[in-house]
Scaffold this motif. Sequence first.
Motif, mmCIF file in Angstrom:
data_model
loop_
_atom_site.group_PDB
_atom_site.id
_atom_site.type_symbol
_atom_site.label_atom_id
_atom_site.label_comp_id
_atom_site.label_asym_id
_atom_site.label_seq_id
_atom_site.Cartn_x
_atom_site.Cartn_y
_atom_site.Cartn_z
ATOM 1 N N GLU A 2 0.834 -1.205 0.000
ATOM 2 C CA GLU A 2 0.000 0.000 0.000
ATOM 3 C C GLU A 2 0.869 1.256 0.000
ATOM 4 N N LYS A 18 -4.756 1.078 -14.052
ATOM 5 C CA LYS A 18 -5.153 0.824 -12.665
ATOM 6 C C LYS A 18 -4.137 -0.103 -12.013
ATOM 7 N N TYR A 20 -3.709 -2.755 -8.614
ATOM 8 C CA TYR A 20 -4.392 -3.478 -7.554
ATOM 9 C C TYR A 20 -3.377 -4.251 -6.733
ATOM 10 N N TRP A 22 -1.811 -7.476 -4.906
ATOM 11 C CA TRP A 22 -1.800 -8.878 -5.295
ATOM 12 C C TRP A 22 -2.890 -9.639 -4.559
ATOM 13 N N ASN A 23 -3.578 -10.496 -5.296
ATOM 14 C CA ASN A 23 -4.589 -11.373 -4.727
ATOM 15 C C ASN A 23 -4.367 -12.752 -5.337
ATOM 16 N N GLN A 26 -7.053 -14.160 -7.792
ATOM 17 C CA GLN A 26 -7.304 -13.551 -9.096
ATOM 18 C C GLN A 26 -6.222 -13.988 -10.056
#
Length: 82
Positions: A2, A18, A20, A22-23, A26
């Motif tokens: 962040e 964009k 995001y 890390w997930n 996904q």
Amino acid sequence: MEDILSTSDQLFLQYFCKLYPWNPFQFCDSRRIWLEIIGVPPQCWCRETFEKTAQLWGDLVCLDTLILKMENLMVGKVLLHN
């Protein structure tokens, strides 16, 4: 993560639309690739030739502009989704 995103937004946003975090849940189940097609005779150099050839490898997204302008008859590039 962040902290990096918040402090360097301007740097990253000049390259990406964009960002995001890390997930692990996904992921991409497809990809886009540029395919270089070589050895096409000049008399066959047309949109239809590259569209038919591209369909053998995936779904055609677009043709390189040099194909349509006929500026480079050595190699033709097509963008595929597979």
